[in-house]
Design a protein around this motif. Sequence first.
Motif, mmCIF file in Angstrom:
data_model
loop_
_atom_site.group_PDB
_atom_site.id
_atom_site.type_symbol
_atom_site.label_atom_id
_atom_site.label_comp_id
_atom_site.label_asym_id
_atom_site.label_seq_id
_atom_site.Cartn_x
_atom_site.Cartn_y
_atom_site.Cartn_z
ATOM 1 N N GLN A 470 -22.290 25.730 -21.789
ATOM 2 C CA GLN A 470 -20.939 25.784 -21.251
ATOM 3 C C GLN A 470 -19.972 26.225 -22.347
ATOM 4 O O GLN A 470 -19.983 25.682 -23.454
ATOM 5 C CB GLN A 470 -20.520 24.426 -20.699
ATOM 6 C CG GLN A 470 -21.167 24.089 -19.365
ATOM 7 C CD GLN A 470 -20.774 25.085 -18.280
ATOM 8 O OE1 GLN A 470 -19.603 25.220 -17.938
ATOM 9 N NE2 GLN A 470 -21.761 25.788 -17.740
ATOM 10 N N ASP A 471 -19.168 27.225 -22.045
ATOM 11 C CA ASP A 471 -18.261 27.806 -23.022
ATOM 12 C C ASP A 471 -16.887 27.956 -22.379
ATOM 13 O O ASP A 471 -16.780 28.158 -21.165
ATOM 14 C CB ASP A 471 -18.788 29.176 -23.457
ATOM 15 C CG ASP A 471 -18.177 29.645 -24.764
ATOM 16 O OD1 ASP A 471 -17.206 29.019 -25.227
ATOM 17 O OD2 ASP A 471 -18.668 30.653 -25.321
ATOM 18 N N SER A 472 -15.844 27.857 -23.166
ATOM 19 C CA SER A 472 -14.480 28.007 -22.649
ATOM 20 C C SER A 472 -13.784 29.245 -23.200
ATOM 21 O O SER A 472 -12.674 29.560 -22.781
ATOM 22 C CB SER A 472 -13.641 26.768 -22.989
ATOM 23 O OG SER A 472 -13.546 26.601 -24.400
ATOM 24 N N VAL A 473 -14.401 29.942 -24.159
ATOM 25 C CA VAL A 473 -13.784 31.101 -24.803
ATOM 26 C C VAL A 473 -14.433 32.376 -24.282
ATOM 27 O O VAL A 473 -15.650 32.560 -24.407
ATOM 28 C CB VAL A 473 -13.914 31.029 -26.334
ATOM 29 C CG1 VAL A 473 -13.257 32.251 -26.971
ATOM 30 C CG2 VAL A 473 -13.295 29.741 -26.870
ATOM 31 N N TYR A 479 -10.758 40.277 -29.790
ATOM 32 C CA TYR A 479 -9.829 39.281 -29.262
ATOM 33 C C TYR A 479 -10.562 38.330 -28.320
ATOM 34 O O TYR A 479 -11.671 38.604 -27.854
ATOM 35 C CB TYR A 479 -8.631 39.942 -28.580
ATOM 36 C CG TYR A 479 -8.823 40.383 -27.148
ATOM 37 C CD1 TYR A 479 -8.349 39.614 -26.092
ATOM 38 C CD2 TYR A 479 -9.430 41.595 -26.838
ATOM 39 C CE1 TYR A 479 -8.494 40.017 -24.774
ATOM 40 C CE2 TYR A 479 -9.581 42.018 -25.525
ATOM 41 C CZ TYR A 479 -9.105 41.218 -24.495
ATOM 42 O OH TYR A 479 -9.251 41.634 -23.185
ATOM 43 N N SER A 480 -9.940 37.179 -28.069
ATOM 44 C CA SER A 480 -10.524 36.146 -27.210
ATOM 45 C C SER A 480 -9.459 35.597 -26.271
ATOM 46 O O SER A 480 -8.255 35.646 -26.565
ATOM 47 C CB SER A 480 -11.095 34.990 -28.045
ATOM 48 O OG SER A 480 -12.147 35.423 -28.878
ATOM 49 N N VAL A 481 -9.918 35.027 -25.154
ATOM 50 C CA VAL A 481 -9.038 34.482 -24.123
ATOM 51 C C VAL A 481 -9.572 33.124 -23.695
ATOM 52 O O VAL A 481 -10.781 32.929 -23.605
ATOM 53 C CB VAL A 481 -8.964 35.441 -22.908
ATOM 54 C CG1 VAL A 481 -8.392 34.744 -21.686
ATOM 55 C CG2 VAL A 481 -8.142 36.673 -23.249
ATOM 56 N N VAL A 482 -8.670 32.179 -23.433
ATOM 57 C CA VAL A 482 -9.011 30.899 -22.812
ATOM 58 C C VAL A 482 -8.205 30.795 -21.525
ATOM 59 O O VAL A 482 -6.978 30.948 -21.537
ATOM 60 C CB VAL A 482 -8.724 29.710 -23.747
ATOM 61 C CG1 VAL A 482 -8.870 28.384 -23.007
ATOM 62 C CG2 VAL A 482 -9.660 29.749 -24.956
ATOM 63 N N MET A 483 -8.897 30.530 -20.411
ATOM 64 C CA MET A 483 -8.289 30.590 -19.086
ATOM 65 C C MET A 483 -7.918 29.206 -18.537
ATOM 66 O O MET A 483 -8.567 28.201 -18.834
ATOM 67 C CB MET A 483 -9.240 31.267 -18.102
ATOM 68 C CG MET A 483 -9.544 32.717 -18.393
ATOM 69 S SD MET A 483 -8.136 33.791 -17.999
ATOM 70 C CE MET A 483 -8.155 33.706 -16.190
ATOM 71 N N SER A 484 -6.888 29.187 -17.685
ATOM 72 C CA SER A 484 -6.520 28.006 -16.910
ATOM 73 C C SER A 484 -7.210 28.078 -15.552
ATOM 74 O O SER A 484 -7.083 29.080 -14.840
ATOM 75 C CB SER A 484 -4.998 27.945 -16.713
ATOM 76 O OG SER A 484 -4.653 27.082 -15.643
ATOM 77 N N ARG A 485 -7.913 27.019 -15.202
ATOM 78 C CA ARG A 485 -8.605 26.992 -13.919
ATOM 79 C C ARG A 485 -7.607 26.988 -12.761
ATOM 80 O O ARG A 485 -7.788 27.693 -11.767
ATOM 81 C CB ARG A 485 -9.495 25.748 -13.832
ATOM 82 C CG ARG A 485 -10.282 25.639 -12.522
ATOM 83 C CD ARG A 485 -11.017 24.316 -12.373
ATOM 84 N NE ARG A 485 -12.000 24.114 -13.431
ATOM 85 C CZ ARG A 485 -11.871 23.234 -14.408
ATOM 86 N NH1 ARG A 485 -10.783 22.490 -14.480
ATOM 87 N NH2 ARG A 485 -12.798 23.087 -15.336
ATOM 88 N N SER A 486 -6.543 26.195 -12.861
ATOM 89 C CA SER A 486 -5.610 26.052 -11.744
ATOM 90 C C SER A 486 -4.696 27.262 -11.587
ATOM 91 O O SER A 486 -4.345 27.646 -10.472
ATOM 92 C CB SER A 486 -4.766 24.784 -11.927
ATOM 93 O OG SER A 486 -3.966 24.887 -13.096
ATOM 94 N N ALA A 494 -5.842 35.688 -28.066
ATOM 95 C CA ALA A 494 -5.742 35.727 -29.532
ATOM 96 C C ALA A 494 -6.475 36.944 -30.060
ATOM 97 O O ALA A 494 -7.625 37.197 -29.685
ATOM 98 C CB ALA A 494 -6.344 34.454 -30.138
ATOM 99 N N THR A 495 -5.824 37.698 -30.932
ATOM 100 C CA THR A 495 -6.417 38.935 -31.418
ATOM 101 C C THR A 495 -6.249 39.094 -32.917
ATOM 102 O O THR A 495 -5.307 38.561 -33.516
ATOM 103 C CB THR A 495 -5.794 40.158 -30.712
ATOM 104 O OG1 THR A 495 -6.475 41.342 -31.105
ATOM 105 C CG2 THR A 495 -4.320 40.308 -31.056
#
Length: 714
Positions: A470-473, A479-486, A494-495
Motif C-alpha cells: 500500500q502506497d500513498s505517493v 515530481y510526486s503527488v499525494v491525493m485526497s480520497r474525498s 512536489a517537484t
Amino acid sequence: MGASTWSACCAPSRRNRAANVWNDRRQSSSESGDAIMKSERILERLRGLNDEIRRQDPRLHEEGMAARSGQETGTLEGLPGGAVESAVHSESIVMRRLRPVLAVKGGTTELAFADPAESELWKERLAGAKEHLDRAIRAVGRVELQGGRLDWVGTGWVVAENVLVTNRHVAQEFAQRRGEGFAFRMGSQGLMSARADFLQEIDNPAALEFELLRPLHIEEEPGPDVAFFEIKLTSGDARLAEPIKLSATIRETPAVATIGYPAYDSRIPEPDLMLRLYGNVFDSKRLAPGAVTKIEQTRLQHNCTTLGGNSGSVLVDLDSGLAVGLHFSGSFLATNYAVRADVVEDLLRRVRSGRTRRETANPVPPPAPPVRSKAAAPQGASGSASLTIPLTITVSLGGQAGLEPPARRWSGAPTEPDDGGGESGGEEARPEDYRDREGYAADFLGETVPLPKVERAASDVLTYDNEGQQDSVLRYEHYSVVMSRSRRLCFFSATNIDGNLSRKSARVGWKWDPRILKSQQIMNECYGNPPRFSRGHMTRREDPGWGDPVTAKRGNEDSMHVTNATPQMQAFNAPIWLALEDYALQHAREDDMKISVFTGPYFSDHDRPIYGVRIPLAFWKIIAFIHDETGRLCATGYEMNQEQNLPSEEEFVFGAFTSPQLGTAAQVPIHTIEMRSGLNFGPLASVDPLTGQMEGIGEAERPGLLALEQIRFI
C-alpha cells in the motif's frame, strides 16, 4: 415493487454485511492509528519544549522532574494508544507548571494555577513582581472595533501619556495609510472606529473603554510590526492608566511575562492541547510568564505561552517592571517573537518629532535580495533602489504586459493556462509503465527536504496497491503527488527543478493515472470551455521537463496527469504566480540552479460545489533552494485566492482566509500555510525569512506582490 423484491434489492447479504463490518473496523483502526500518531507528535513536541525550558531555567528543572516521573508510572486504561495519551496528559501538566497561563481579575494577577501541582517558583517570582505587574496590567487593553468584520482584533498598551501601541497587522484591520498620513478604514456601515477596553477580565462584566482618536503611525513592511494610536486620556470619571516604560537594556532573562488577550485559534493543529493549557477560557486578559531566549537586531524571541489575540501584548521584565518587547507573532508551543522595546522607543521618538517620512520609515531594513551577475537586473536597478511594476490581475489571457520576469539561463517559460479541452493524451498507460518513476527526490538540493506530511486529514489520504504494497505517493518523472480520497484532488504536488538541464517539449493531452481508479480522479465534470474551469497545473508543465531529451520529454508528459490538476478559472494564473519558480532560480546557488517546489489547494469547509466538484478558493506554493548569497537552505511561501474570478451566480464565502487583494499573490509565512493546510513541511518553516510573521485573531490585509523584486529571500 413488492415487499419481497424490495428486500432482495436493498437488504445487504450476509457477505455484504460481513464486508461492511470489516470495512468499518478497518476505517476505525485507521482513524485510531492516525490519532495515535498525532498524539506521538504532540508528545514529542511537548517533551522537547519542556526539556528546552529546563535547560534555560535550572531552577524550574527540579520542579518539573516530579511531574515527568508521573507519566512513567501512570495507570493506563488498556486502550490502543493509552500509554501515549497518558504521557501527553502528564507532559501537559509539566507544561502548565513550567509555562502557566494565569487569570487577571480586579486589575491584578490571580496567583491560582490550573493544576494542583502548582509552581512554587513562579508563585515566588510573580509575587515579588506584583507591584510591577499590577501597574502594567492596568495599561493593557483589548482593541475593539465598530463597523468592522470583527468585534476585536488584538491587544494594545499605553506606551506614552496619550499613545497606545499595537502591531501593524492589528492596526491594518481598521486603519490604513492615506497619502502621507493615516486614517480609519471604511467599514460596511461607514467609517470604522476603535477603542481599547482595559477591563475585559474573566467573569467581570464591567468595561473600561477609551476611544482611539486617530492612527499616528503604521510602520510599513519590512520594518518592525508596530503601530501607534492617539488614545483619549479620559473615559467618564476614569483616567487612562500610567504608561508602561520601555527598557533600554534588552537581555536574555528567565523572568518575563506577556499580558494580553489570547483568543481561541482555529489554525492550531492541536486544539485539544490548546484547551488543556487555557482551561477553555479565551478572549479575556491573561498573564503568561516565561523567558527571553534570544536577542536579535530588531526583535527578540521568548517562550511565554501565547495565541492569536496576543498580538500587541506587552512583554514585561519581572525584575524591573519595564517593557522589553512588543509581542507580534508566535508558533504555538514553539517560538514567539517580540519587537525590541528600544526599537519601539526609537520609532515612537521619531513619530513624535515628525521624522517618520514614508520613504525612510524603516529604521533597520533587511538586506535587499542579491542581484545575480548572470541574470539581467531590471533597468536602473541599484543596491538601494527597488522597481515596482504596476500589475492588473484581472487581465484577459495573454494580457501580461507590465511584468517581465528577470532574465534566466534556463529554457522554461511561464506556464500557459490550460484551455480545458481534450480528455486523453493517446493510449492509456498501464500501472507497470510507472515502475521506473522515482518521483520527487528529498536529497535533490544537497540537504534533506522530505515530502510534506498530511497531518490534519491523514485518514483522507488515498492509497493504492504498488506491487503488493500500500502506497500513498504517486511518483512521476521528477515530481510526486499525494491525493485526497474525498476531494479527488491532490493535497500537494512536489517537484524538483534543475534549471541548467531544462528542455522544451511539445504539449500533450491530459491523461488518467492507471494506478488509481478513474472514479478517484476528475477528468471532465467541472472542466471544459468557459464558464467551466480550466485544469490548473499544480506542478507546472515545464518544471519536471529536464534532463536528457527522453527524460525531459517524459517529465513534460507526466505533468499532464489529471492528478496534477485542480479547477482554476483561466484568469487566476496571474503572471507573478507563474513566474515564482523562474525568479527563485535566479537566487538559487550559482553552480546548481536547482529548486524544489511544493504546490497545492487549501481544502476548506467553505468550498462550494460547482458542476459536482467542490472548488478550492485558494492555493499555496512553497519554494525551497540553496541561496546564492548565504549558501544555506532557504524556503518561501505564497498564497493566491481565486474567489473573485469564480462564477458570479454562485455564492462563495471563504471564511477565515482573506488575501490583500483577491486574485493577487502574497508572500506569507510557511507556518501559516502549515496551519491552514494541515500539512507539515518539516524543516522549511524554520528557514523561512518570514518566520515569526503575524499572529492575530483575524488575518490583517497582506500586501500583494506587484513585482517579483518584493519577494524576501533572506
